[in-house]
Enzyme design. Sequence first.
Site, mmCIF file in Angstrom:
data_model
loop_
_atom_site.group_PDB
_atom_site.id
_atom_site.type_symbol
_atom_site.label_atom_id
_atom_site.label_comp_id
_atom_site.label_asym_id
_atom_site.label_seq_id
_atom_site.Cartn_x
_atom_site.Cartn_y
_atom_site.Cartn_z
ATOM 1 N N CYS A 268 23.681 39.907 11.278
ATOM 2 C CA CYS A 268 23.990 39.324 12.577
ATOM 3 C C CYS A 268 22.681 38.869 13.227
ATOM 4 O O CYS A 268 21.599 39.348 12.889
ATOM 5 C CB CYS A 268 24.690 40.384 13.429
ATOM 6 S SG CYS A 268 24.901 39.954 15.158
ATOM 7 N N HIS A 269 22.767 37.951 14.184
ATOM 8 C CA HIS A 269 21.566 37.500 14.885
ATOM 9 C C HIS A 269 20.872 38.638 15.625
ATOM 10 O O HIS A 269 19.660 38.592 15.855
ATOM 11 C CB HIS A 269 21.906 36.368 15.863
ATOM 12 C CG HIS A 269 21.772 35.005 15.254
ATOM 13 N ND1 HIS A 269 22.835 34.313 14.744
ATOM 14 C CD2 HIS A 269 20.682 34.224 15.045
ATOM 15 C CE1 HIS A 269 22.423 33.154 14.258
ATOM 16 N NE2 HIS A 269 21.122 33.079 14.419
ATOM 17 N N CYS B 52 34.437 61.545 27.147
ATOM 18 C CA CYS B 52 33.587 61.488 28.347
ATOM 19 C C CYS B 52 34.308 60.797 29.498
ATOM 20 O O CYS B 52 35.379 60.211 29.334
ATOM 21 C CB CYS B 52 32.274 60.760 28.031
ATOM 22 S SG CYS B 52 32.455 58.977 27.778
ATOM 23 N N HIS C 124 24.212 46.452 11.267
ATOM 24 C CA HIS C 124 25.258 47.114 12.057
ATOM 25 C C HIS C 124 26.640 46.528 11.797
ATOM 26 O O HIS C 124 27.606 46.915 12.452
ATOM 27 C CB HIS C 124 24.930 47.036 13.558
ATOM 28 C CG HIS C 124 24.895 45.640 14.111
ATOM 29 N ND1 HIS C 124 23.855 44.769 13.869
ATOM 30 C CD2 HIS C 124 25.771 44.971 14.898
ATOM 31 C CE1 HIS C 124 24.080 43.632 14.483
ATOM 32 N NE2 HIS C 124 25.249 43.714 15.102
ATOM 33 N N CYS D 250 30.745 53.973 26.312
ATOM 34 C CA CYS D 250 30.785 55.432 26.223
ATOM 35 C C CYS D 250 29.516 56.002 26.860
ATOM 36 O O CYS D 250 28.449 55.390 26.803
ATOM 37 C CB CYS D 250 30.877 55.836 24.759
ATOM 38 S SG CYS D 250 30.873 57.613 24.445
ATOM 39 N N CYS E 148 31.147 43.680 14.392
ATOM 40 C CA CYS E 148 30.392 43.044 15.473
ATOM 41 C C CYS E 148 30.930 41.662 15.797
ATOM 42 O O CYS E 148 31.670 41.468 16.735
ATOM 43 C CB CYS E 148 28.902 42.973 15.128
ATOM 44 S SG CYS E 148 27.900 42.155 16.399
ATOM 45 N N ARG F 198 28.107 34.145 8.140
ATOM 46 C CA ARG F 198 27.939 35.519 7.682
ATOM 47 C C ARG F 198 27.740 35.500 6.161
ATOM 48 O O ARG F 198 28.558 34.938 5.429
ATOM 49 C CB ARG F 198 29.147 36.383 8.031
ATOM 50 C CG ARG F 198 29.184 36.821 9.493
ATOM 51 C CD ARG F 198 28.015 37.723 9.820
ATOM 52 N NE ARG F 198 28.071 38.263 11.167
ATOM 53 C CZ ARG F 198 27.487 37.706 12.235
ATOM 54 N NH1 ARG F 198 26.801 36.597 12.098
ATOM 55 N NH2 ARG F 198 27.557 38.299 13.397
ATOM 56 N N CYS G 31 33.574 58.088 22.196
ATOM 57 C CA CYS G 31 33.795 59.505 21.907
ATOM 58 C C CYS G 31 35.192 59.957 22.295
ATOM 59 O O CYS G 31 35.692 60.964 21.815
ATOM 60 C CB CYS G 31 32.748 60.354 22.630
ATOM 61 S SG CYS G 31 32.997 60.508 24.426
#
Length: 397
Positions: free
Chosen positions: A62-63, A118, A85, A132, A197, A392, A115
């Site tokens: 990704c960029h 929270c 990622h 999160c 992403c 991609r 999560c």
Amino acid sequence: MGSLESYTYTGDSISHDTIGKVIACKAAVAYGPGQPLVVEEIHVDPPQKMEVRIRVLFTSICHTDLSAWQGETEAHRVYPRIFGHEASGVVESVGEGVKDMETGDHVVPIFNGECQNCGYCKKSGKKTTNLCENFRVNPTKSTMFNDGKCRFRTKDGKPIYHFLNTSTFSEYTVVDSACLVKIDRNAPLQQMTLLSCGVSTGLGAVWNTADVEAGATVAVFGLGAVGLAVVEGARTRGASRIIGVDINPDKIIKGKAIGITDFINPKDLNKPLHEKIREMTEGGVDYSFECAGNLEVLRESFLSTHDGWGLTVLLGVHPTPRMLPLHPMELFDGRKIVASVFGDFKGKSQLPLFADQCVKGVVKLDEFITHEMPFSKINEAMQLLIDGKSLRCLLHL
């Protein structure tokens, strides 16, 4: 820490021999800004409490990886580091307390975790957010949440730092369970990689952030993978006009294939871009999406929307310390601007359904994977993205 083991992966099965042991595997390690990534053997520790170790099968670039690798923001320069990622893979083992995943599950890592416990994750209604408290996107974070240490080491025992909660440029990676989404085993992992992403970010910005309605007019600034995912989202929502903007004339081909109705290359204009778009749309588009990470482009995107109701969604990653190119009084004309992280998707709660929609053909993913290469050619894949020749590039691990 246990003894050192090599990985074993056969089809859809994971060897149980490595559970609880250090694994030796290949990773692409960055040792400095802009330096070629070094594909070398590293050691990956077992997962600790509420962590999961996964066998990465596919990853793409990704960029955001590109800008971090280039060291555009000084605060992000931590080395050695494993970037990446956007990926998909299979669970190798789980740490203490992980109840929603087990060895062999098909998974997608997410840089913006959830999560589900929270105060942020539990918010609903008008105050809902996909950020999160502890596992939101944070490019300066370089260690695990549990103990502030790394799970990667060089062969001589030196720590290798993490990136965006995921670090997928490695055959094995360890992530917090909050940053991993279990998906249906029948979903094609190659395509599911895109949901980590780019596609989720762009399409989600249309569906969730802007909530574009049928018949709306849309302008997309920057036709990379995120921008084209915006185009796909606008197409699925029934937008009447989708204007694609890019300085690369080759982007018109892929843009038309996915759904743009008009293409503008700003280099071909003899007037400001926003004036051209206003002329084309009787005063401006209803929604604009900035996907270029350029402040001048952001201003044009903002001014291209219709006064009174126009909405600009900021998606591009901008280097610090530059600020918004707007005067506060310009907001009194009724135009609005917001940012969107991960398309406002709650990763663990909503991504499995989105994956199912993709499998059923609601969203077309095939157009986004333009190249495929073995992991050993990751530097060539990086160059393709730099040169604007790929959306991609899927790397096979």
